[in-house]
Design a protein around this motif. Structure first.
Motif, PDB file in Angstrom:
ATOM      1  N   VAL A 188      47.612  38.440  44.363  1.00 20.50           N
ATOM      2  CA  VAL A 188      47.155  37.339  43.512  1.00 20.50           C
ATOM      3  C   VAL A 188      47.767  36.022  43.974  1.00 20.50           C
ATOM      4  O   VAL A 188      47.087  34.989  44.027  1.00 20.50           O
ATOM      5  CB  VAL A 188      47.515  37.612  42.038  1.00 20.50           C
ATOM      6  CG1 VAL A 188      47.216  36.391  41.171  1.00 20.50           C
ATOM      7  CG2 VAL A 188      46.750  38.816  41.515  1.00 20.50           C
ATOM      8  N   ARG A 197      48.657  35.056  46.936  1.00 19.76           N
ATOM      9  CA  ARG A 197      48.053  34.534  48.167  1.00 19.76           C
ATOM     10  C   ARG A 197      46.650  33.983  47.917  1.00 19.76           C
ATOM     11  O   ARG A 197      46.246  32.998  48.536  1.00 19.76           O
ATOM     12  CB  ARG A 197      48.075  35.618  49.246  1.00 19.76           C
ATOM     13  CG  ARG A 197      49.493  35.944  49.655  1.00 19.76           C
ATOM     14  CD  ARG A 197      49.658  36.989  50.719  1.00 19.76           C
ATOM     15  NE  ARG A 197      51.078  37.348  50.806  1.00 19.76           N
ATOM     16  CZ  ARG A 197      51.990  36.626  51.439  1.00 19.76           C
ATOM     17  NH1 ARG A 197      51.645  35.507  52.068  1.00 19.76           N
ATOM     18  NH2 ARG A 197      53.249  37.010  51.460  1.00 19.76           N
ATOM     19  N   ILE A 198      45.935  34.594  47.000  1.00 22.11           N
ATOM     20  CA  ILE A 198      44.632  34.036  46.611  1.00 22.11           C
ATOM     21  C   ILE A 198      44.831  32.680  45.945  1.00 22.11           C
ATOM     22  O   ILE A 198      44.138  31.699  46.252  1.00 22.11           O
ATOM     23  CB  ILE A 198      43.895  35.006  45.659  1.00 22.11           C
ATOM     24  CG1 ILE A 198      43.521  36.297  46.395  1.00 22.11           C
ATOM     25  CG2 ILE A 198      42.635  34.336  45.081  1.00 22.11           C
ATOM     26  CD1 ILE A 198      42.978  37.384  45.490  1.00 22.11           C
ATOM     27  N   GLU A 234      46.065  29.874  48.412  1.00 21.15           N
ATOM     28  CA  GLU A 234      44.980  29.372  49.259  1.00 21.15           C
ATOM     29  C   GLU A 234      44.150  28.324  48.519  1.00 21.15           C
ATOM     30  O   GLU A 234      43.825  27.259  49.065  1.00 21.15           O
ATOM     31  CB  GLU A 234      44.088  30.534  49.691  1.00 21.15           C
ATOM     32  CG  GLU A 234      42.913  30.129  50.567  1.00 21.15           C
ATOM     33  CD  GLU A 234      42.004  31.291  50.892  1.00 21.15           C
ATOM     34  OE1 GLU A 234      41.267  31.195  51.885  1.00 21.15           O
ATOM     35  OE2 GLU A 234      42.007  32.295  50.141  1.00 21.15           O
ATOM     36  N   GLN A 235      43.832  28.615  47.264  1.00 20.47           N
ATOM     37  CA  GLN A 235      43.015  27.687  46.474  1.00 20.47           C
ATOM     38  C   GLN A 235      43.789  26.414  46.140  1.00 20.47           C
ATOM     39  O   GLN A 235      43.240  25.304  46.208  1.00 20.47           O
ATOM     40  CB  GLN A 235      42.552  28.373  45.184  1.00 20.47           C
ATOM     41  CG  GLN A 235      41.690  29.594  45.386  1.00 20.47           C
ATOM     42  CD  GLN A 235      40.371  29.275  46.033  1.00 20.47           C
ATOM     43  OE1 GLN A 235      39.765  28.241  45.767  1.00 20.47           O
ATOM     44  NE2 GLN A 235      39.902  30.157  46.911  1.00 20.47           N
ATOM     45  N   THR A 256      41.499  28.839  39.877  1.00 22.67           N
ATOM     46  CA  THR A 256      41.049  30.165  39.459  1.00 22.67           C
ATOM     47  C   THR A 256      39.615  30.154  38.935  1.00 22.67           C
ATOM     48  O   THR A 256      39.066  31.212  38.623  1.00 22.67           O
ATOM     49  CB  THR A 256      41.975  30.737  38.378  1.00 22.67           C
ATOM     50  OG1 THR A 256      42.082  29.810  37.289  1.00 22.67           O
ATOM     51  CG2 THR A 256      43.362  30.990  38.951  1.00 22.67           C
ATOM     52  N   ASP A 306      34.892  31.425  44.873  1.00 20.95           N
ATOM     53  CA  ASP A 306      35.601  32.183  45.908  1.00 20.95           C
ATOM     54  C   ASP A 306      36.796  32.928  45.314  1.00 20.95           C
ATOM     55  O   ASP A 306      37.003  34.120  45.581  1.00 20.95           O
ATOM     56  CB  ASP A 306      36.067  31.231  47.010  1.00 20.95           C
ATOM     57  CG  ASP A 306      36.795  31.953  48.144  1.00 20.95           C
ATOM     58  OD1 ASP A 306      36.257  32.956  48.647  1.00 20.95           O
ATOM     59  OD2 ASP A 306      37.900  31.522  48.509  1.00 20.95           O
ATOM     60  N   ALA A 307      37.583  32.229  44.495  1.00 23.04           N
ATOM     61  CA  ALA A 307      38.754  32.869  43.882  1.00 23.04           C
ATOM     62  C   ALA A 307      38.337  33.971  42.926  1.00 23.04           C
ATOM     63  O   ALA A 307      38.929  35.060  42.914  1.00 23.04           O
ATOM     64  CB  ALA A 307      39.598  31.830  43.154  1.00 23.04           C
ATOM     65  N   LYS A 329      37.363  37.058  44.831  1.00 23.26           N
ATOM     66  CA  LYS A 329      38.512  37.743  45.432  1.00 23.26           C
ATOM     67  C   LYS A 329      39.355  38.439  44.361  1.00 23.26           C
ATOM     68  O   LYS A 329      39.828  39.565  44.574  1.00 23.26           O
ATOM     69  CB  LYS A 329      39.358  36.751  46.223  1.00 23.26           C
ATOM     70  CG  LYS A 329      38.694  36.282  47.513  1.00 23.26           C
ATOM     71  CD  LYS A 329      39.546  35.248  48.245  1.00 23.26           C
ATOM     72  CE  LYS A 329      38.873  34.831  49.551  1.00 23.26           C
ATOM     73  NZ  LYS A 329      39.642  33.788  50.263  1.00 23.26           N
ATOM     74  N   LEU A 330      39.559  37.789  43.233  1.00 21.65           N
ATOM     75  CA  LEU A 330      40.335  38.411  42.163  1.00 21.65           C
ATOM     76  C   LEU A 330      39.624  39.645  41.617  1.00 21.65           C
ATOM     77  O   LEU A 330      40.240  40.701  41.414  1.00 21.65           O
ATOM     78  CB  LEU A 330      40.574  37.402  41.039  1.00 21.65           C
ATOM     79  CG  LEU A 330      41.534  36.245  41.344  1.00 21.65           C
ATOM     80  CD1 LEU A 330      41.501  35.209  40.228  1.00 21.65           C
ATOM     81  CD2 LEU A 330      42.962  36.745  41.560  1.00 21.65           C
ATOM     82  N   ARG A 353      40.430  37.300  35.471  1.00 23.90           N
ATOM     83  CA  ARG A 353      41.007  35.971  35.273  1.00 23.90           C
ATOM     84  C   ARG A 353      41.231  35.676  33.789  1.00 23.90           C
ATOM     85  O   ARG A 353      40.426  36.038  32.935  1.00 23.90           O
ATOM     86  CB  ARG A 353      40.063  34.929  35.868  1.00 23.90           C
ATOM     87  CG  ARG A 353      40.567  33.502  35.703  1.00 23.90           C
ATOM     88  CD  ARG A 353      39.416  32.554  35.489  1.00 23.90           C
ATOM     89  NE  ARG A 353      39.873  31.192  35.263  1.00 23.90           N
ATOM     90  CZ  ARG A 353      39.133  30.247  34.714  1.00 23.90           C
ATOM     91  NH1 ARG A 353      37.919  30.516  34.338  1.00 23.90           N
ATOM     92  NH2 ARG A 353      39.615  29.034  34.534  1.00 23.90           N
TER      93      ARG A 353
END
Length: 323
Positions: free
Chosen positions: A47, A49-50, A53-54, A276, A280-281, A284-285, A292
């Motif tokens: 989580v 690293r996701i 990145e954002q 979040t 994209d996030a 991935k989550l 979320r």
């Protein structure tokens, strides 16, 4: 109008202060460390690293994940508590470290409430009750029946004494009135390996750590620990559907360090909300079984308070204590 020397000095000081205030660069103006007190590859690390990145894309400054694992999250959390409260070191952690460890350990080296101002909730991760594919129960109702009739009690594996996986089993014993025998391991992956190998019949494991084994048929999922079913496993019951009052899931939250200015915390909360919310996030989550949660400082503070109240009596009743 002629100013006295004292008045002139006051005016000059005010002007300098004003100039300094306006000259301060907008936050963040340099790299930010997201301190993760768990090992690389775990739920919180994934989580983190996701999120990093954002946040990097949104802010234009690097958000860098730094892992400091040890003592079930205590070492990294204690290290974070001693960092500067300037917004450039942040703690990304999980509910078990903040809400369970202070009760479980005699000394943790930090205060989960006083040392870490809440910034934003990020997501929740249910644990899954998984069994070997040959286990006689295929639903939670069948499991409760089998467990009540089992002699000796059914064994379940966990990541260790006092871990969330352990306490979820203790909660199931309390709420359903069934005997279970706890088998502590040095990590949940070892427990899952023994379930798949038939050495023990069941374990609790976080959804990201077991979802591929469930999908491949190496493990059978009977129930999730969240209040409702997980979108990642929609056909698997919430344990609370069968065992009233059963609920306990892992959440990931971002905390600042004591002394961090309120405007910085507010800016971070806004950044996390945007980060979040991106498609994209979210993709991935969802892909790793994380749902979320939208919420700023007040939401995260309320979640922490509720979990401390939930887990304190369960830890004490379980008798688990770590020096």
């Amino acid at each position: 109008m002629k100013l006295s020397r004292r008045e002139f000095g006051i005016a000059t000081a005010a002007l300098l202060l004003s100039t300094k205030t306006f000259a301060q660069p907008a936050y963040p103006s340099r790299p930010v460390t997201l301190l993760v007190p768990q090992s690389p590859g775990g739920t919180n690390d994934v989580v983190g690293r996701i999120l990093a990145e954002q946040l990097t894309q949104l802010s234009g400054q690097p958000f860098i994940v730094e892992n400091r694992a040890g003592a079930n999250g205590n070492l990294g959390t204690e290290y974070a508590a001693r960092a500067n409260g300037d917004g450039y070191t942040l703690l990304l952690t999980v509910s078990s470290t903040q809400a369970i460890n202070p009760v479980l350990y005699r000394k943790v080296g930090f205060d989960p409430v006083q040392d870490f101002p809440p910034v934003a909730s990020v997501g929740t991760v249910p644990n899954v009750l998984v069994v070997h594919p040959s286990f006689p129960a295929k639903t939670m109702a069948e499991f409760v029946k089998v467990a009540r009739e089992s002699n000796p009690p059914i064994q379940f594996g966990s990541a260790g004494n006092g871990s969330l996986n352990h306490l979820l089993g203790a909660m199931l014993t309390q709420r359903a009135g069934i005997p279970l025998q706890h088998i502590p391991y040095r990590g949940v992956s070892q427990a899952m390996t023994d379930v798949m190998g038939g050495q023990i019949p069941m374990a609790f494991a976080s959804l990201p750590s077991c979802i591929e084994f469930v999908r491949s048929g190496k493990l059978r999922a009977l129930g999730v620990s969240s209040a409702k079913r997980s979108p990642a496993l929609p056909d698997v019951e919430a344990i609370g559907e069968v065992v009233p009052g059963y609920e306990g899931e892992l959440w990931v939250g971002l905390f600042a360090i004591k002394g961090t200015p309120a405007p910085v915390i507010q800016k971070l909360a806004e950044l996390v909300e945007k980060a979040t919310s991106s498609p994209d996030a979210l993709k991935k989550l969802e892909g790793v079984g994380v749902e979320r949660i939208q919420g700023g400082p007040d939401k995260l503070a309320a979640m922490l308070k509720a979990d401390i109240a939930r887990w304190t009596p369960i830890v004490k009743e379980s008798g688990a204590i770590v020096d």
